[in-house]
Scaffold this motif. Structure first.
Motif, PDB file in Angstrom:
ATOM      1  N   GLN A   7       0.839  -1.202   0.000  1.00  0.00           N
ATOM      2  CA  GLN A   7       0.000   0.000   0.000  1.00  0.00           C
ATOM      3  C   GLN A   7       0.877   1.256   0.000  1.00  0.00           C
ATOM      4  O   GLN A   7       0.568   2.238  -0.675  1.00  0.00           O
ATOM      5  N   LYS A  10       2.253   1.764  -3.460  1.00  0.00           N
ATOM      6  CA  LYS A  10       1.185   2.255  -4.333  1.00  0.00           C
ATOM      7  C   LYS A  10       0.919   3.740  -4.079  1.00  0.00           C
ATOM      8  O   LYS A  10       0.728   4.513  -5.019  1.00  0.00           O
ATOM      9  N   PHE A  11       0.925   4.130  -2.822  1.00  0.00           N
ATOM     10  CA  PHE A  11       0.712   5.536  -2.481  1.00  0.00           C
ATOM     11  C   PHE A  11       1.857   6.397  -3.017  1.00  0.00           C
ATOM     12  O   PHE A  11       1.628   7.446  -3.611  1.00  0.00           O
ATOM     13  N   GLU A  14       1.773   6.068  -7.152  1.00  0.00           N
ATOM     14  CA  GLU A  14       0.576   6.490  -7.875  1.00  0.00           C
ATOM     15  C   GLU A  14      -0.214   7.590  -7.172  1.00  0.00           C
ATOM     16  O   GLU A  14      -1.183   8.101  -7.714  1.00  0.00           O
ATOM     17  N   ASP A  16      -2.078   7.035  -4.706  1.00  0.00           N
ATOM     18  CA  ASP A  16      -3.360   6.362  -4.474  1.00  0.00           C
ATOM     19  C   ASP A  16      -3.938   6.714  -3.094  1.00  0.00           C
ATOM     20  O   ASP A  16      -3.389   6.339  -2.063  1.00  0.00           O
ATOM     21  N   ASN A  17      -5.049   7.441  -3.088  1.00  0.00           N
ATOM     22  CA  ASN A  17      -5.666   7.884  -1.833  1.00  0.00           C
ATOM     23  C   ASN A  17      -6.247   6.735  -1.019  1.00  0.00           C
ATOM     24  O   ASN A  17      -6.265   6.801   0.207  1.00  0.00           O
ATOM     25  N   LEU A  18      -6.726   5.696  -1.686  1.00  0.00           N
ATOM     26  CA  LEU A  18      -7.259   4.540  -0.957  1.00  0.00           C
ATOM     27  C   LEU A  18      -6.132   3.872  -0.159  1.00  0.00           C
ATOM     28  O   LEU A  18      -6.322   3.515   1.008  1.00  0.00           O
ATOM     29  N   SER A  19      -4.973   3.732  -0.762  1.00  0.00           N
ATOM     30  CA  SER A  19      -3.825   3.145  -0.062  1.00  0.00           C
ATOM     31  C   SER A  19      -3.441   4.002   1.140  1.00  0.00           C
ATOM     32  O   SER A  19      -3.161   3.484   2.221  1.00  0.00           O
TER      33      SER A  19
END
Length: 197
Positions: A7, A10-11, A14, A16-19
C-alpha cells in the motif's frame, strides 16, 4: 488484503488515496495509544496524528527512501508529539516533557475472565512500573504494537543492537521481579503476547 508495504508503494508511486487511507486506518489507534502511553495529553496526541499524516501526504515525493512505513510513521509521530508538547509547554509554562512511559494492559480482557484479568492486569502494571521509561517503551513497541528490533531502534533513535539489548534487559528484569514477587501469571502473559505476534 494487500500488505502495508505494498500500500505504501502504491501511495508513493501512484498517489493512491485509498492506499493512504488504509495506511492511516492501520496505524491511527496504535499511534494514539502510544502517545497516551508516553503521558501526552489527548488533544496534543490528536494534533500530532493530524500533523503526522498531513506531513506524510504532502511530502510523499520525498519519501521514496522510506522502506519501513510503520517505523517511519511511529518515529514521525513521536517527533510531532515532542514538538507540539514543547509548544504547549512553552505556552503553559509546564516544567518538562513527561519522562514516563506507561502501558495500560487491556489485551487480558479478551484472554481471561474479567475478575482474574483485573488482578493480573494490576500485577503486570506493577512489574512494568519497575522498568525504566525506555524499557517500558521498548516492551510496548515490541509486544503491544509488534514492531521488530530494527523498527524499535528507528523509533527510539538507537541502533538495532541497542534495541535488542534494551528489550533483553527489560525482559530479564521482568523475569527477576516476577520470580521475586511470585507473579508467574505475569510472565505467562508476556509469553502469550509474544506468541500472538
Amino acid at each position: 488484503m494487500e500488505s502495508i508495504d505494498n500500500q505504501w508503494k502504491k501511495f508513493l508511486e501512484e498517489g493512491d488515496n485509498l492506499s493512504f487511507s488504509l495506511i492511516y486506518k492501520k496505524h491511527i489507534d496504535e499511534l494514539f495509544s502510544y502517545g497516551i502511553s508516553l503521558g501526552i495529553p489527548t488533544e496534543i496526541c490528536k494534533d500530532a496524528l493530524q500533523d503526522t499524516f498531513y506531513k506524510l501526504y504532502i511530502t510523499r515525493e520525498k519519501l521514496h527512501h522510506v522502506e519501513n512505513i510503520t517505523a517511519y510513521i511511529f518515529k514521525t509521530f513521536k517527533n510531532c508529539l515532542i514538538n507540539l508538547n514543547k509548544k504547549e509547554r512553552h505556552r503553559e509554562k509546564i516544567v518538562s516533557f513527561p519522562n514516563s512511559f506507561s502501558i495500560q494492559v487491556t489485551v487480558l480482557d479478551d484472554i481471561i475472565s474479567n475478575e482474574k484479568a483485573e488482578l493480573i492486569k494490576k500485577k503486570v502494571e506493577s512489574l512494568l512500573s519497575k522498568l525504566t521509561p525506555n524499557q517500558r517503551e521498548a516492551v510496548y513497541l515490541k509486544y503491544m504494537i509488534g514492531l521488530q528490533h530494527k523498527e524499535i531502534a528507528e523509533v527510539l533513535n538507537i541502533n538495532e543492537e541497542s534495541a535488542r539489548k534494551l528489550l533483553y534487559r527489560a525482559m530479564e528484569k521482568l523475569r527477576e521481579y516476577a520470580s521475586q514477587d511470585n507473579h508467574p501469571e505475569s510472565l505467562f502473559l508476556f509469553t502469550l503476547l509474544y506468541l500472538i505476534r
